[in-house]
Structure formats: structure tokens, C-alpha cells
Design a protein around this motif. Structure first.
Motif, PDB file in Angstrom:
ATOM      1  N   LEU A 106     -14.839  65.912-113.924  1.00 52.87           N
ATOM      2  CA  LEU A 106     -14.826  67.358-113.854  1.00 52.87           C
ATOM      3  C   LEU A 106     -14.747  67.870-115.287  1.00 52.87           C
ATOM      4  N   ASN A 107     -15.843  68.456-115.773  1.00 52.80           N
ATOM      5  CA  ASN A 107     -15.873  69.045-117.111  1.00 52.80           C
ATOM      6  C   ASN A 107     -15.494  70.509-116.986  1.00 52.80           C
ATOM      7  N   ILE A 108     -14.501  70.931-117.750  1.00 52.31           N
ATOM      8  CA  ILE A 108     -13.918  72.265-117.602  1.00 52.31           C
ATOM      9  C   ILE A 108     -14.467  73.236-118.637  1.00 52.31           C
ATOM     10  N   ALA A 109     -14.824  74.425-118.190  1.00 49.44           N
ATOM     11  CA  ALA A 109     -15.136  75.551-119.076  1.00 49.44           C
ATOM     12  C   ALA A 109     -14.003  76.556-118.881  1.00 49.44           C
ATOM     13  N   LEU A 110     -12.946  76.407-119.685  1.00 49.09           N
ATOM     14  CA  LEU A 110     -11.744  77.233-119.517  1.00 49.09           C
ATOM     15  C   LEU A 110     -12.035  78.725-119.631  1.00 49.09           C
ATOM     16  N   ASN A 111     -12.908  79.098-120.561  1.00 47.08           N
ATOM     17  CA  ASN A 111     -13.190  80.521-120.756  1.00 47.08           C
ATOM     18  C   ASN A 111     -13.860  81.152-119.531  1.00 47.08           C
ATOM     19  N   HIS A 112     -14.420  80.340-118.659  1.00 46.47           N
ATOM     20  CA  HIS A 112     -15.040  80.854-117.440  1.00 46.47           C
ATOM     21  C   HIS A 112     -14.306  80.400-116.177  1.00 46.47           C
ATOM     22  N   ASN A 113     -13.249  79.615-116.344  1.00 48.89           N
ATOM     23  CA  ASN A 113     -12.428  79.142-115.228  1.00 48.89           C
ATOM     24  C   ASN A 113     -13.262  78.414-114.173  1.00 48.89           C
ATOM     25  N   ARG A 114     -14.129  77.521-114.685  1.00 46.67           N
ATOM     26  CA  ARG A 114     -14.989  76.757-113.781  1.00 46.67           C
ATOM     27  C   ARG A 114     -15.067  75.311-114.249  1.00 46.67           C
ATOM     28  N   GLY A 115     -15.532  74.458-113.332  1.00 48.10           N
ATOM     29  CA  GLY A 115     -15.689  73.052-113.661  1.00 48.10           C
ATOM     30  C   GLY A 115     -17.009  72.517-113.155  1.00 48.10           C
ATOM     31  N   GLU A 116     -17.559  71.569-113.917  1.00 47.17           N
ATOM     32  CA  GLU A 116     -18.784  70.890-113.516  1.00 47.17           C
ATOM     33  C   GLU A 116     -18.420  69.533-112.933  1.00 47.17           C
ATOM     34  N   LEU A 117     -18.797  69.305-111.709  1.00 46.01           N
ATOM     35  CA  LEU A 117     -18.575  68.033-111.028  1.00 46.01           C
ATOM     36  C   LEU A 117     -19.720  67.089-111.353  1.00 46.01           C
ATOM     37  N   ALA A 118     -19.380  65.851-111.675  1.00 46.43           N
ATOM     38  CA  ALA A 118     -20.395  64.817-111.893  1.00 46.43           C
ATOM     39  C   ALA A 118     -19.828  63.492-111.393  1.00 46.43           C
ATOM     40  N   TYR A 119     -20.706  62.580-111.023  1.00 42.63           N
ATOM     41  CA  TYR A 119     -20.258  61.291-110.502  1.00 42.63           C
ATOM     42  C   TYR A 119     -21.404  60.307-110.583  1.00 42.63           C
ATOM     43  N   TRP A 120     -21.054  59.042-110.562  1.00 37.39           N
ATOM     44  CA  TRP A 120     -22.038  57.977-110.374  1.00 37.39           C
ATOM     45  C   TRP A 120     -21.337  56.796-109.728  1.00 37.39           C
ATOM     46  N   ILE A 121     -22.097  56.064-108.958  1.00 43.44           N
ATOM     47  CA  ILE A 121     -21.603  54.873-108.269  1.00 43.44           C
ATOM     48  C   ILE A 121     -22.524  53.719-108.648  1.00 43.44           C
ATOM     49  N   GLY A 122     -21.948  52.554-108.968  1.00 38.66           N
ATOM     50  CA  GLY A 122     -22.749  51.373-109.253  1.00 38.66           C
ATOM     51  C   GLY A 122     -23.574  50.985-108.038  1.00 38.66           C
ATOM     52  N   LYS A 123     -24.815  50.558-108.263  1.00 38.72           N
ATOM     53  CA  LYS A 123     -25.749  50.285-107.168  1.00 38.72           C
ATOM     54  C   LYS A 123     -25.220  49.333-106.095  1.00 38.72           C
ATOM     55  N   PRO A 124     -24.459  48.282-106.452  1.00 34.18           N
ATOM     56  CA  PRO A 124     -23.951  47.411-105.377  1.00 34.18           C
ATOM     57  C   PRO A 124     -23.048  48.136-104.371  1.00 34.18           C
ATOM     58  N   TYR A 125     -22.589  49.341-104.725  1.00 34.96           N
ATOM     59  CA  TYR A 125     -21.638  50.077-103.886  1.00 34.96           C
ATOM     60  C   TYR A 125     -22.254  51.334-103.271  1.00 34.96           C
ATOM     61  N   ASP A 129     -24.212  53.841-100.737  1.00 39.18           N
ATOM     62  CA  ASP A 129     -24.278  54.055 -99.283  1.00 39.18           C
ATOM     63  C   ASP A 129     -22.983  53.715 -98.543  1.00 39.18           C
ATOM     64  N   ASN A 130     -21.863  53.863 -99.244  1.00 40.52           N
ATOM     65  CA  ASN A 130     -20.562  53.654 -98.609  1.00 40.52           C
ATOM     66  C   ASN A 130     -19.724  54.930 -98.539  1.00 40.52           C
ATOM     67  N   GLY A 131     -20.242  56.035 -99.054  1.00 39.57           N
ATOM     68  CA  GLY A 131     -19.514  57.297 -99.021  1.00 39.57           C
ATOM     69  C   GLY A 131     -18.469  57.437-100.118  1.00 39.57           C
ATOM     70  N   TYR A 132     -18.485  56.565-101.112  1.00 37.84           N
ATOM     71  CA  TYR A 132     -17.469  56.615-102.164  1.00 37.84           C
ATOM     72  C   TYR A 132     -17.590  57.876-103.031  1.00 37.84           C
ATOM     73  N   ALA A 133     -18.812  58.285-103.355  1.00 37.46           N
ATOM     74  CA  ALA A 133     -18.995  59.494-104.173  1.00 37.46           C
ATOM     75  C   ALA A 133     -18.494  60.723-103.425  1.00 37.46           C
ATOM     76  N   THR A 134     -18.764  60.779-102.135  1.00 35.94           N
ATOM     77  CA  THR A 134     -18.304  61.908-101.320  1.00 35.94           C
ATOM     78  C   THR A 134     -16.777  61.949-101.263  1.00 35.94           C
ATOM     79  N   GLU A 135     -16.165  60.817-100.984  1.00 36.21           N
ATOM     80  CA  GLU A 135     -14.705  60.745-100.869  1.00 36.21           C
ATOM     81  C   GLU A 135     -14.019  61.108-102.194  1.00 36.21           C
ATOM     82  N   ALA A 136     -14.528  60.581-103.288  1.00 32.27           N
ATOM     83  CA  ALA A 136     -13.943  60.876-104.599  1.00 32.27           C
ATOM     84  C   ALA A 136     -14.166  62.336-104.982  1.00 32.27           C
ATOM     85  N   SER A 137     -15.349  62.857-104.712  1.00 33.33           N
ATOM     86  CA  SER A 137     -15.666  64.242-105.076  1.00 33.33           C
ATOM     87  C   SER A 137     -14.814  65.239-104.302  1.00 33.33           C
TER      88      SER A 137
END
Length: 188
Positions: free
Chosen positions: A82-101, A103-111
Motif C-alpha cells: 500500500l503506497n500512501i499519498a498522505l496529502n490526498h489521504n489515499r493509498g495505492e494497492l499493489a500485489y504480486w504472487i509467485g507463479k507456483p502459487y 489460482d489459490n486466492g492468496y492475492a485476494t485474501e491479502a488485499s
């Protein structure tokens, strides 16, 4: 240090000892071609530099980056940030999952966990994310965690000599609270 626990995952800050795993997971052409910032091939030493930088940003509160770790095996399977822009009180969500993992829903659960942290603990007003339009699985994650499509910028980035369309998704705190209060009512 911040740590989070979900049903199947632990989210914890990266440590230098994770560098070899990060490099191993990131050295995958299928992962690199669907992300804006992961290079291919992934250079030696980059993971150590990256871990040092993200941990400094976390200390400053300008970015929160967590290793996504499986509870049972303690394997690092990816990253959520989560990259924060404090002056705008917002955050950018980003994620990646290693290919062996994939289709298990890990990005969804973590996000989902990080979005809750953003609204409840950091008191941000808005979370947004961007994705190359060809990355259908990531678009699915964004929708599952409640982000709404806000627009597409045609040929917005140049990735490996090809102009790619980039879609933007977002949610504001009011929408998040309304959605989650409805879910709480449904569960009772």
C-alpha cells in the motif's frame, strides 16, 4: 513492526533473508509480463536493494509492503503493498504472487486484509489500483476485494516495446463501510 494474520496467511515485513526467495519468485517471465515494475530477467542484488528501500518507506509511513506467507509452511508466496499519498489521504494497492502459487486466492485474501488496515487503522479515504488490461486474474482480484472500475487509459504504458492499456480501479471509505456493514448484516 506490523503483522497481520488471515485465515491462511501471515502478512509480515520483508527481511533481507527473503531476498533469494523474492528473486526466485520474481524471475518468471509470466509474472514479469503482467506487472508494471518487475523486470525480466530479475537482476542479482535487486531484491536486497528493494527490501532495504521498502522497509525504510515503512518506517516513514509512506508505504507498507508485506511478504505474503503461508501459515502452515511459512513459505513466502508473494507481496502486497500500500503506497500512501498522505496529502490526498489515499493509498495505492499493489500485489504480486509467485507463479507456483497462482489460482489459490492468496492475492485476494491479502488485499482484503490490507484494505481493511488502510481504512480502519490508517483512516485513509480512498484506495486505488491499476492493472494492465490484459491481466484478467488481477482484475478479478480487484473486483473481489470491492474495487470498482473507474476508467481505462488506452496505450498508457510501454512494456517491452508494446503499448498496453491500463485500467484503474478504486473504492472510497464510504463505499467500503457500506459494503461491509451490509455483509455483516447478511451474516447475522
Amino acid at each position: 513492526m506490523l503483522y497481520f494474520e488471515t485465515k491462511r496467511l501471515l502478512l509480515r515485513p520483508f527481511v533481507i533473508e527473503d531476498a533469494l526467495v523474492v528473486q526466485s519468485l520474481a524471475t518468471n517471465i509470466d509474472l514479469a509480463k503482467t506487472t508494471l515494475h518487475i523486470p525480466y530477467p530479475y537482476p542479482d542484488g535487486l531484491a536486497q536493494q528493494w527490501i532495504t528501500i521498502i522497509n525504510e518507506k515503512m518506517k516513514k509511513g509512506s508505504s507498507y509492503t508485506f511478504a505474503i506467507v503461508l501459515k502452515g509452511s511459512l513459505e513466502v508466496v508473494g507481496c502486497v503493498m500500500l503506497n500512501i499519498a498522505l496529502n490526498h489521504n489515499r493509498g495505492e494497492l499493489a500485489y504480486w504472487i509467485g507463479k507456483p502459487y497462482w489460482d489459490n486466492g492468496y492475492a485476494t485474501e491479502a488485499s482484503k486484509c490490507i484494505i481493511k488496515f488502510a481504512f480502519k487503522d490508517l483512516h485513509l479515504n480512498r484506495i486505488w489500483a491499476c492493472v494492465m488490461k490484459k491481466n484478467k486474474p488481477s482484475i478479478g482480484v480487484m473486483r473481489k476485494v470491492g474495487l470498482r472500475h473507474e476508467g481505462t487509459f488506452p496505450q498508457h504504458v510501454l512494456k517491452w516495446g508494446v503499448y498496453e492499456d491500463v485500467a484503474y480501479y478504486g473504492i472510497v471509505k464510504e463505499q467500503y463501510e457500506a459494503k461491509n456493514s451490509k455483509n455483516e448484516t447478511t451474516k447475522t
